[in-house]
Design a protein around this motif. Sequence first.
Motif, mmCIF file in Angstrom:
data_model
loop_
_atom_site.group_PDB
_atom_site.id
_atom_site.type_symbol
_atom_site.label_atom_id
_atom_site.label_comp_id
_atom_site.label_asym_id
_atom_site.label_seq_id
_atom_site.Cartn_x
_atom_site.Cartn_y
_atom_site.Cartn_z
ATOM 1 N N THR A 157 1.732 5.939 -8.654
ATOM 2 C CA THR A 157 0.398 6.261 -8.141
ATOM 3 C C THR A 157 -0.097 5.252 -7.117
ATOM 4 N N GLY A 158 0.568 4.091 -7.005
ATOM 5 C CA GLY A 158 0.132 3.048 -6.082
ATOM 6 C C GLY A 158 0.776 3.111 -4.710
ATOM 7 N N ARG A 159 1.521 4.152 -4.407
ATOM 8 C CA ARG A 159 2.168 4.249 -3.096
ATOM 9 C C ARG A 159 1.140 4.554 -2.006
ATOM 10 N N PRO A 160 1.076 3.738 -0.952
ATOM 11 C CA PRO A 160 0.153 4.032 0.158
ATOM 12 C C PRO A 160 0.497 5.331 0.879
ATOM 13 N N ILE A 161 1.794 5.574 1.062
ATOM 14 C CA ILE A 161 2.270 6.822 1.637
ATOM 15 C C ILE A 161 3.050 7.541 0.542
ATOM 16 N N PRO A 162 2.627 8.751 0.154
ATOM 17 C CA PRO A 162 1.726 9.630 0.903
ATOM 18 C C PRO A 162 0.259 9.567 0.507
ATOM 19 N N TYR A 163 -0.115 8.847 -0.568
ATOM 20 C CA TYR A 163 -1.417 9.082 -1.193
ATOM 21 C C TYR A 163 -2.600 8.597 -0.355
ATOM 22 N N ILE A 164 -2.647 7.315 0.001
ATOM 23 C CA ILE A 164 -3.786 6.815 0.779
ATOM 24 C C ILE A 164 -3.819 7.475 2.158
ATOM 25 N N ASP A 165 -2.651 7.676 2.738
ATOM 26 C CA ASP A 165 -2.571 8.333 4.044
ATOM 27 C C ASP A 165 -3.183 9.732 3.986
ATOM 28 N N MET A 189 1.377 -0.062 3.602
ATOM 29 C CA MET A 189 -0.072 -0.213 3.555
ATOM 30 C C MET A 189 -0.606 -0.680 4.898
ATOM 31 N N ILE A 190 0.092 -1.606 5.533
ATOM 32 C CA ILE A 190 -0.313 -2.071 6.861
ATOM 33 C C ILE A 190 -0.248 -0.916 7.854
ATOM 34 N N ALA A 191 0.802 -0.108 7.771
ATOM 35 C CA ALA A 191 0.929 1.035 8.675
ATOM 36 C C ALA A 191 -0.225 2.011 8.502
ATOM 37 N N VAL A 192 -0.639 2.242 7.252
ATOM 38 C CA VAL A 192 -1.767 3.144 6.995
ATOM 39 C C VAL A 192 -3.059 2.543 7.550
ATOM 40 N N CYS A 193 -3.223 1.223 7.427
ATOM 41 C CA CYS A 193 -4.406 0.559 7.991
ATOM 42 C C CYS A 193 -4.433 0.681 9.515
ATOM 43 N N ARG A 194 -3.283 0.518 10.137
ATOM 44 C CA ARG A 194 -3.231 0.649 11.593
ATOM 45 C C ARG A 194 -3.567 2.077 12.035
ATOM 46 N N LYS A 195 -3.138 3.027 11.253
ATOM 47 C CA LYS A 195 -3.320 4.434 11.602
ATOM 48 C C LYS A 195 -4.760 4.895 11.413
ATOM 49 N N HIS A 196 -5.426 4.414 10.358
ATOM 50 C CA HIS A 196 -6.746 4.923 9.979
ATOM 51 C C HIS A 196 -7.804 3.830 10.119
ATOM 52 N N PRO A 213 5.192 -12.117 4.256
ATOM 53 C CA PRO A 213 5.012 -12.601 5.629
ATOM 54 C C PRO A 213 4.399 -11.562 6.556
ATOM 55 N N GLU A 214 4.738 -10.287 6.353
ATOM 56 C CA GLU A 214 4.184 -9.252 7.229
ATOM 57 C C GLU A 214 2.675 -9.108 7.066
ATOM 58 N N LEU A 215 2.154 -9.410 5.865
ATOM 59 C CA LEU A 215 0.712 -9.356 5.665
ATOM 60 C C LEU A 215 0.025 -10.512 6.392
ATOM 61 N N VAL A 216 0.593 -11.712 6.300
ATOM 62 C CA VAL A 216 0.016 -12.869 6.986
ATOM 63 C C VAL A 216 0.014 -12.639 8.492
ATOM 64 N N GLU A 217 1.099 -12.103 9.001
ATOM 65 C CA GLU A 217 1.160 -11.795 10.434
ATOM 66 C C GLU A 217 0.083 -10.786 10.821
ATOM 67 N N TYR A 218 -0.123 -9.791 9.973
ATOM 68 C CA TYR A 218 -1.161 -8.786 10.237
ATOM 69 C C TYR A 218 -2.550 -9.412 10.220
ATOM 70 N N ARG A 222 -4.881 -9.097 16.285
ATOM 71 C CA ARG A 222 -6.189 -8.697 16.824
ATOM 72 C C ARG A 222 -6.849 -7.616 15.981
ATOM 73 N N SER A 223 -6.081 -6.622 15.553
ATOM 74 C CA SER A 223 -6.652 -5.537 14.747
ATOM 75 C C SER A 223 -6.656 -5.874 13.259
ATOM 76 N N GLY A 224 -5.585 -6.527 12.790
ATOM 77 C CA GLY A 224 -5.466 -6.796 11.365
ATOM 78 C C GLY A 224 -6.491 -7.765 10.825
ATOM 79 N N ARG A 225 -6.976 -8.669 11.661
ATOM 80 C CA ARG A 225 -7.976 -9.633 11.198
ATOM 81 C C ARG A 225 -9.252 -8.952 10.713
ATOM 82 N N ARG A 226 -9.484 -7.723 11.122
ATOM 83 C CA ARG A 226 -10.679 -6.986 10.704
ATOM 84 C C ARG A 226 -10.405 -6.034 9.541
#
Length: 272
Positions: A157-165, A189-196, A213-218, A222-226
Amino acid sequence: MTVDVWMQHPTTRFLNHDMLASLRRWTGMEEATEEIPIEASVAAMDEAGVRLGLLSAWHSPAGSLISNEEVAGWVERHPDRFAGIATVDLARPMAAVRELRRCVEELGFKGLRVVPWLWEAPPTDRRYYPLYAACVDLGVPFCTQVGHTGPLMPSETGRPIPYIDRVALDFPELVIVGGHIGYPWTEEMIAVCRKHENVHIDTSAYVPRRFPPELVEYMRSRSGRRKVLFGTNFPMIPHRAALEGIDAFGLDEEARGLYLEGNARRGFNLAA
């Protein structure tokens, strides 16, 4: 100033529930024998310099673990330190909508949290949809858990794709905050955040040294900081432990301020 977007002041009902047996084992916590005063949570926040905590109520299929009324009472005692996040009985959708409206309109709560694994119902389950519409109408976020479960329950139930998407496609106006960073599907999850535009991540349940590491980079982007919000999942992770190590992320002043406070104040409509 720091805002914790996911914490609980635990009742004995919550701490001793069978679902937390694995977490008690990991953290060395023992079953509680008496209620913990709210001042203990305030002291833990003070120790780490956390100014405001969003206190979650919890309702399971078997009944209340932390009630909306209990959260409202703690907020009333410390209105400058806490705000409430509502819980509902997902099995009774219309009663759930009415309770959400009461919590927001009468008690001043700032959002709704439903933990999908607790109900074994992903966020696309039909019972959520009246609540999503009510959240949009009330102007409050829907908070949920993404990623695997620590408790001994299925993680699907915690999968971002397909559920949150899917939910974000159906309710583009709905502000969604996915807690627990989405591991092991953090990149999803990062991909869903970028999309929506209105989908966000909170970092509750993880100490900084365990951030992917991919979360820290996000967070630095510019967009991920928000899009990333600070959370602890207290008392499972103390506030001080949840803050130790963020200096190593290399966040600039703006990104750090947004992560610790600004994104929470914007997303939950909190007064400065």
